[in-house]
Design a protein around this motif. Structure first.
Motif, PDB file in Angstrom:
ATOM      1  N   LYS A  57       0.879  -1.160   0.000  1.00  0.00           N
ATOM      2  CA  LYS A  57       0.000   0.000   0.000  1.00  0.00           C
ATOM      3  C   LYS A  57       0.918   1.211   0.000  1.00  0.00           C
ATOM      4  O   LYS A  57       1.705   1.400   0.920  1.00  0.00           O
ATOM      5  N   LEU A  58       0.826   1.999  -1.041  1.00  0.00           N
ATOM      6  CA  LEU A  58       1.733   3.112  -1.221  1.00  0.00           C
ATOM      7  C   LEU A  58       0.973   4.429  -1.298  1.00  0.00           C
ATOM      8  O   LEU A  58      -0.191   4.456  -1.697  1.00  0.00           O
ATOM      9  N   LYS A  59       1.671   5.509  -0.936  1.00  0.00           N
ATOM     10  CA  LYS A  59       1.120   6.844  -1.087  1.00  0.00           C
ATOM     11  C   LYS A  59       1.897   7.563  -2.180  1.00  0.00           C
ATOM     12  O   LYS A  59       3.125   7.642  -2.136  1.00  0.00           O
ATOM     13  N   LEU A  60       1.155   8.078  -3.142  1.00  0.00           N
ATOM     14  CA  LEU A  60       1.694   8.794  -4.302  1.00  0.00           C
ATOM     15  C   LEU A  60       1.591  10.287  -4.014  1.00  0.00           C
ATOM     16  O   LEU A  60       0.499  10.800  -3.814  1.00  0.00           O
ATOM     17  N   GLY A  61       2.705  10.978  -3.992  1.00  0.00           N
ATOM     18  CA  GLY A  61       2.695  12.407  -3.704  1.00  0.00           C
ATOM     19  C   GLY A  61       2.764  13.253  -4.958  1.00  0.00           C
ATOM     20  O   GLY A  61       3.485  12.926  -5.901  1.00  0.00           O
ATOM     21  N   PHE A  87       6.368   7.946  -2.830  1.00  0.00           N
ATOM     22  CA  PHE A  87       7.084   8.418  -4.003  1.00  0.00           C
ATOM     23  C   PHE A  87       6.416   9.679  -4.518  1.00  0.00           C
ATOM     24  O   PHE A  87       5.238   9.920  -4.283  1.00  0.00           O
ATOM     25  N   LEU A  88       7.204  10.484  -5.205  1.00  0.00           N
ATOM     26  CA  LEU A  88       6.782  11.820  -5.610  1.00  0.00           C
ATOM     27  C   LEU A  88       6.796  11.906  -7.131  1.00  0.00           C
ATOM     28  O   LEU A  88       7.846  11.777  -7.761  1.00  0.00           O
ATOM     29  N   ILE A  89       5.616  12.109  -7.713  1.00  0.00           N
ATOM     30  CA  ILE A  89       5.525  12.269  -9.164  1.00  0.00           C
ATOM     31  C   ILE A  89       4.779  13.579  -9.429  1.00  0.00           C
ATOM     32  O   ILE A  89       3.558  13.649  -9.374  1.00  0.00           O
ATOM     33  N   ALA A  90       5.573  14.640  -9.653  1.00  0.00           N
ATOM     34  CA  ALA A  90       5.012  15.993  -9.731  1.00  0.00           C
ATOM     35  C   ALA A  90       5.783  16.849 -10.727  1.00  0.00           C
ATOM     36  O   ALA A  90       6.043  18.022 -10.480  1.00  0.00           O
ATOM     37  N   SER A  91       6.172  16.240 -11.864  1.00  0.00           N
ATOM     38  CA  SER A  91       6.914  16.980 -12.893  1.00  0.00           C
ATOM     39  C   SER A  91       8.165  17.627 -12.321  1.00  0.00           C
ATOM     40  O   SER A  91       8.467  18.788 -12.611  1.00  0.00           O
ATOM     41  N   MET A  92       8.909  16.873 -11.531  1.00  0.00           N
ATOM     42  CA  MET A  92      10.104  17.409 -10.882  1.00  0.00           C
ATOM     43  C   MET A  92      11.342  17.138 -11.719  1.00  0.00           C
ATOM     44  O   MET A  92      11.634  16.000 -12.095  1.00  0.00           O
ATOM     45  N   SER A  93      12.080  18.200 -12.003  1.00  0.00           N
ATOM     46  CA  SER A  93      13.327  18.082 -12.755  1.00  0.00           C
ATOM     47  C   SER A  93      14.394  17.398 -11.913  1.00  0.00           C
ATOM     48  O   SER A  93      14.500  17.628 -10.702  1.00  0.00           O
ATOM     49  N   ILE A  94      15.182  16.556 -12.567  1.00  0.00           N
ATOM     50  CA  ILE A  94      16.295  15.880 -11.901  1.00  0.00           C
ATOM     51  C   ILE A  94      17.486  16.839 -11.890  1.00  0.00           C
ATOM     52  O   ILE A  94      18.022  17.186 -12.943  1.00  0.00           O
ATOM     53  N   THR A  95      17.879  17.292 -10.697  1.00  0.00           N
ATOM     54  CA  THR A  95      19.018  18.200 -10.571  1.00  0.00           C
ATOM     55  C   THR A  95      19.990  17.651  -9.534  1.00  0.00           C
ATOM     56  O   THR A  95      19.618  16.842  -8.673  1.00  0.00           O
ATOM     57  N   GLU A  96      21.234  18.112  -9.600  1.00  0.00           N
ATOM     58  CA  GLU A  96      22.243  17.664  -8.625  1.00  0.00           C
ATOM     59  C   GLU A  96      21.832  18.042  -7.214  1.00  0.00           C
ATOM     60  O   GLU A  96      22.025  17.260  -6.270  1.00  0.00           O
TER      61      GLU A  96
END
Length: 250
Positions: A26-30, A87-96
């Motif tokens: 059971k997961l929560k999607l942020g 887990f977070l799925i919110a159009s987040m750019s992968i940055t250092e």
């Protein structure tokens, strides 16, 4: 050879998703819930959008029961690390900088940054032409960072808590232009509020990789990567893409 590759992919999917442990998850999607068409709260109060539908497709592939949780953008990574969601799925750019705080999956789409301004305005995007203009962007985004790094001494930068508020100030004449994700701008330009505005110039940054974030060291990352590959292979990703865009954003 092609059939052999498909057999290997099927076997990998079975290993990744066929266990009872995964089925019991059971997961929560942020997500943010304020960034259409990627994530938004519709008139009925339901959280939806491209990000959310991709996240739900990943949950289905992992045989996990997923609940959608929203968070303000400014605090969305701290909320993930505080275990308010998995887990977070919110159009987040992968940055250092972000990779120091969280782990990312493989990119699930690629973004660009582009200016929009009134159709009636002469708006060139070279540094000399932009000098003295008031430009808006959402706070803590690639667009905001790009403006500060590249035009911080040239333009008056206004940063907003949500993308919607940046558009509101643009529509009311308090901004000369907005810099944002091309696909988000594209969605707003189709709206009644955006009908008198248009893209200006070419994208200023066109290789922005967007990923799903998890807590550092979380094995969920690899499950999400396997699920992402699976929904691309079986056509689910394309079905969701085509619902929101008349072109591929992958």
């Amino acid at each position: 050879m092609q059939n052999y590759k498909k057999i290997l992919l099927a076997a990998a999917a079975t290993l990744a998703f066929g266990t009872s442990a995964v089925a019991a998850d059971k997961l929560k999607l942020g997500t943010e819930g304020a960034y259409p068409p990627f994530n938004l709260i519709d008139a009925s109060g339901k959280v939806t959008g491209f990000d959310v539908e991709i996240g739900q497709a990943l949950c289905a592939k992992m045989q996990a029961e997923c609940e959608v949780v929203t968070s303000d953008w400014d605090g969305i990574i701290p909320a993930l690390n505080a275990k308010k969601f998995d887990f977070l799925i919110a159009s987040m750019s992968i940055t250092e900088e972000r990779q120091a705080a969280v782990d990312f999956t493989e990119p699930y789409y690629t973004n660009k940054l582009q200016f929009i301004a009134p159709k009636s305005a002469e708006f060139k995007t070279d540094e000399a032409s932009l000098k003295g203009k008031v430009i808006g962007a959402q706070r803590a985004t690639i667009a905001g960072t790009w403006l500060e790094d590249n035009l911080g001494k040239v333009v008056d930068i206004k940063l907003y808590d949500t993308q919607e508020n940046a558009y509101l100030d643009l529509a009311s004449g308090r901004l000369d232009g907005v810099l944002a994700d091309t696909f988000v701008n594209w969605e707003w330009l189709k709206s009644d509020a955006g009908k008198d505005f248009e893209f200006k110039g070419d994208p200023v940054f066109d290789n922005d990789k967007i990923g799903i974030a998890v807590r550092k060291g979380d094995p969920l990352r690899e499950k999400l990567n396997a699920a992402l590959q699976a929904i691309i292979e079986d056509g689910t990703y394309k079905q969701i893409n085509d619902k929101y865009f008349p072109f591929s954003i992958y």
